[in-house]
Scaffold this motif. Structure first.
Motif, PDB file in Angstrom:
ATOM      1  N   PHE A  20       1.189  -1.356   0.035  1.00 50.71           N
ATOM      2  CA  PHE A  20      -0.263  -0.064   0.007  1.00 50.71           C
ATOM      3  C   PHE A  20       0.763   1.427  -0.089  1.00 50.71           C
ATOM      4  O   PHE A  20       0.670   2.065  -0.565  1.00 50.71           O
ATOM      5  CB  PHE A  20      -1.077   0.070   1.320  1.00 50.71           C
ATOM      6  N   GLN A  21       2.153   1.185   0.830  1.00 59.89           N
ATOM      7  CA  GLN A  21       2.912   2.469   0.858  1.00 59.89           C
ATOM      8  C   GLN A  21       3.411   2.710  -0.474  1.00 59.89           C
ATOM      9  O   GLN A  21       3.513   3.892  -1.083  1.00 59.89           O
ATOM     10  CB  GLN A  21       3.907   2.156   1.934  1.00 59.89           C
ATOM     11  N   LYS A  22       3.957   1.545  -1.346  1.00 59.64           N
ATOM     12  CA  LYS A  22       4.774   1.982  -2.365  1.00 59.64           C
ATOM     13  C   LYS A  22       3.676   2.344  -3.450  1.00 59.64           C
ATOM     14  O   LYS A  22       3.936   2.897  -4.351  1.00 59.64           O
ATOM     15  CB  LYS A  22       5.292   0.393  -2.856  1.00 59.64           C
ATOM     16  N   SER A  23       2.289   1.785  -3.540  1.00 56.86           N
ATOM     17  CA  SER A  23       1.402   2.118  -4.424  1.00 56.86           C
ATOM     18  C   SER A  23       0.981   3.583  -4.405  1.00 56.86           C
ATOM     19  O   SER A  23       0.910   4.436  -5.119  1.00 56.86           O
ATOM     20  CB  SER A  23       0.173   1.192  -4.101  1.00 56.86           C
ATOM     21  N   PHE A  24       1.125   3.922  -2.881  1.00 60.81           N
ATOM     22  CA  PHE A  24       0.457   5.451  -2.548  1.00 60.81           C
ATOM     23  C   PHE A  24       1.596   6.549  -3.055  1.00 60.81           C
ATOM     24  O   PHE A  24       1.353   7.488  -3.636  1.00 60.81           O
ATOM     25  CB  PHE A  24       0.317   5.781  -0.917  1.00 60.81           C
ATOM     26  N   VAL A  25       2.835   5.953  -2.737  1.00 60.72           N
ATOM     27  CA  VAL A  25       4.062   6.931  -3.281  1.00 60.72           C
ATOM     28  C   VAL A  25       3.871   6.995  -4.878  1.00 60.72           C
ATOM     29  O   VAL A  25       4.100   8.181  -5.289  1.00 60.72           O
ATOM     30  CB  VAL A  25       5.469   6.343  -2.775  1.00 60.72           C
ATOM     31  N   ASN A  26       3.919   6.070  -5.391  1.00 61.87           N
ATOM     32  CA  ASN A  26       3.628   6.071  -7.004  1.00 61.87           C
ATOM     33  C   ASN A  26       2.401   6.908  -7.418  1.00 61.87           C
ATOM     34  O   ASN A  26       2.792   7.743  -8.367  1.00 61.87           O
ATOM     35  CB  ASN A  26       3.471   4.771  -7.404  1.00 61.87           C
ATOM     36  N   THR A  27       1.323   6.830  -6.714  1.00 56.93           N
ATOM     37  CA  THR A  27       0.069   7.824  -7.159  1.00 56.93           C
ATOM     38  C   THR A  27       0.445   9.013  -6.858  1.00 56.93           C
ATOM     39  O   THR A  27      -0.036   9.993  -7.706  1.00 56.93           O
ATOM     40  CB  THR A  27      -0.970   7.117  -6.364  1.00 56.93           C
ATOM     41  N   ILE A  28       0.836   9.423  -5.394  1.00 60.69           N
ATOM     42  CA  ILE A  28       1.469  10.753  -5.107  1.00 60.69           C
ATOM     43  C   ILE A  28       2.439  11.478  -6.196  1.00 60.69           C
ATOM     44  O   ILE A  28       2.382  12.591  -6.672  1.00 60.69           O
ATOM     45  CB  ILE A  28       1.710  10.826  -3.748  1.00 60.69           C
ATOM     46  N   LYS A  29       3.575  10.628  -6.368  1.00 61.82           N
ATOM     47  CA  LYS A  29       4.685  11.069  -6.942  1.00 61.82           C
ATOM     48  C   LYS A  29       4.299  11.480  -8.385  1.00 61.82           C
ATOM     49  O   LYS A  29       4.860  12.605  -8.756  1.00 61.82           O
ATOM     50  CB  LYS A  29       5.690   9.955  -7.243  1.00 61.82           C
ATOM     51  N   VAL A  30       3.576  10.869  -9.097  1.00 64.38           N
ATOM     52  CA  VAL A  30       3.162  11.397 -10.650  1.00 64.38           C
ATOM     53  C   VAL A  30       1.811  11.812 -11.027  1.00 64.38           C
ATOM     54  O   VAL A  30       1.624  13.106 -11.179  1.00 64.38           O
ATOM     55  CB  VAL A  30       3.605  10.181 -11.511  1.00 64.38           C
TER      56      VAL A  30
END
Length: 417
Positions: free
Chosen positions: A169-179
């Protein structure tokens, strides 16, 4: 994919929540349409905004596409009755999906309709609670609810990514926020401007905002196409190098596949594995500046000729830095793909874990593929002999952990060499 049943359950729960909010809004308002002409103008604009978009992120095998729906949806949440905004946004998703994206994925429609509708309902509720009779003050509340809208979208989308990929979930959220989130954040000034102009000019202001948004999107598209053309040119340069020499034909493609498998075995994310694969494809592009007589010399190179060969990692880096999407990481990785674990490599003499992990992966894949391929000065080594040589290089030339993983992959025939 993790659990398809859980993913479907999540999407259906979102859809039922959407229906409950929609039904409650109609019961509260007790009027289906406030203004017919305004409804259809907003519908046409919502479809137009939804259609104009471009891909901003690739996750697993799917592209994340950023559209102008954010702009019109937030404006509608602040202007229209909630149920009207939800109807219009839903129809825009369906129409753009059927006639433009040509998607037949029902779950995707249900998810997009639901998450947009829920985000609109949250935005509408917060704005109606905060708004005043002063347009200038309310403009700042519009920016606030636009941010809430994006956060809600990001959160709901993150859950889908987590359920449909191997990402945490953390990595998915970072990807979503990042781009996607940061890309959408650039639309905030347009949203505020649309709200202010609507209050002063009325509905005629929204097409003006669409024109401005279209110009921005066209600029983004042309910039994206320009960068992609640069990337394709680099790949063509690699291909042209290999076509000059039958011995190295397909070297970069084969090495990149092995690098990808090593990265997967190390537990790196799919995105990182793909970036390493791309870097490995382009790792020798700097050889375009090395004379052919040196590249194809059948005898041992002189010290002077070897010094020329040693310039190709830095030249590769320079070429990759011309592409925005590659200059951050990939350019650095190809610079260091000839560093050695014992610090005796080039161009910077990095040692051990000073060498970026992707560079160490590319180095191992590059060495093995070179050993199992014929060269002007020798025949190819059989797999067994190449494995013995890799073992000898472990801890000196190559990272011992990566060398061990490489041997495991080629021994199990996961890599056809």
């Amino acid at each position: 994919m993790r659990d398809k049943i859980t993913l479907k359950f999540y999407i259906f729960m979102l859809f039922f929540s959407y229906l409950a909010i929609f039904a409650g809004s109609i019961l509260f308002d007790k009027q289906l349409l406030r203004n017919d002409s305004e409804f259809f103008v907003f519908l046409a604009l919502a479809i137009a905004f939804e259609v104009v978009g471009f891909s901003v992120l690739k996750i697993s095998s799917s592209n994340v596409r950023l559209t102008g729906g954010l702009v019109i949806n937030v404006v509608m949440a602040c202007i229209l009755p909630l149920h009207e905004a939800m109807i219009i946004s839903s129809l825009a998703v369906i129409v753009s999906g059927i006639f433009f994206a040509r998607s037949k994925n029902i779950l995707k429609y249900l998810f997009n309709i639901s998450q947009i509708g829920i985000a609109i309902s949250i935005s509408s509720s917060v704005f109606n609670y905060l708004k005043t009779s002063n347009t200038t003050i309310d403009m700042w509340f519009v920016l606030l609810v636009a941010t809430l809208y994006m956060l809600c979208n990001s959160f709901l989308f993150t859950i889908v990514i987590t359920l449909s990929t191997d990402y945490t979930f953390q990595k998915s959220f970072v990807n979503t926020i990042k781009v996607p989130f940061l890309s959408a954040f650039m639309s905030l000034p347009l949203i505020a401007l649309a709200y202010v102009l609507y209050n002063f000019i009325d509905l005629l202001s929204i097409p003006l905002i669409f024109g401005a948004f279209l110009a921005i999107q066209l600029g983004n598209l042309f910039r994206s196409e320009y960068q992609q053309s640069k990337f394709e040119n680099l790949k063509l340069m690699v291909k042209s190098l290999e076509l000059k020499d039958l011995y190295t034909s397909g070297h970069s493609e084969k090495a990149s596949m092995l690098a990808y498998l090593i990265a997967k075995k190390l537990g790196l994310s799919e995105k990182e594995c793909e970036r390493i694969r791309t870097a490995c494809i382009l790792h020798d592009v700097g050889k375009i500046g090395v004379p052919d007589y040196i590249l194809n010399k059948p005898e041992k190179l002189s010290d002077k000729e070897f010094e020329v060969i040693k310039t190709h990692p830095t030249k590769s880096e320079e070429l990759l830095r011309t592409v925005n999407s590659l200059k951050g990481k990939e350019a650095k990785w190809v610079r260091h793909h000839h560093e050695r674990w014992d610090g005796m490599g080039y161009p910077d003499g990095l040692k051990g874990e000073e060498i970026p992990l992707p560079s160490r992966i590319i180095a191992a894949a590059d060495v093995y593929e070179a050993l199992t391929s014929a060269r002007p000065y020798r025949d190819s080594y059989p797999k067994e002999k190449a494995i013995e040589m890799i073992k000898e290089m472990s801890g000196t030339v190559l990272d011992p952990n990566i060398a061990s993983i490489l041997i495991e992959i080629v021994t199990d025939d996961q890599f056809g060499a």
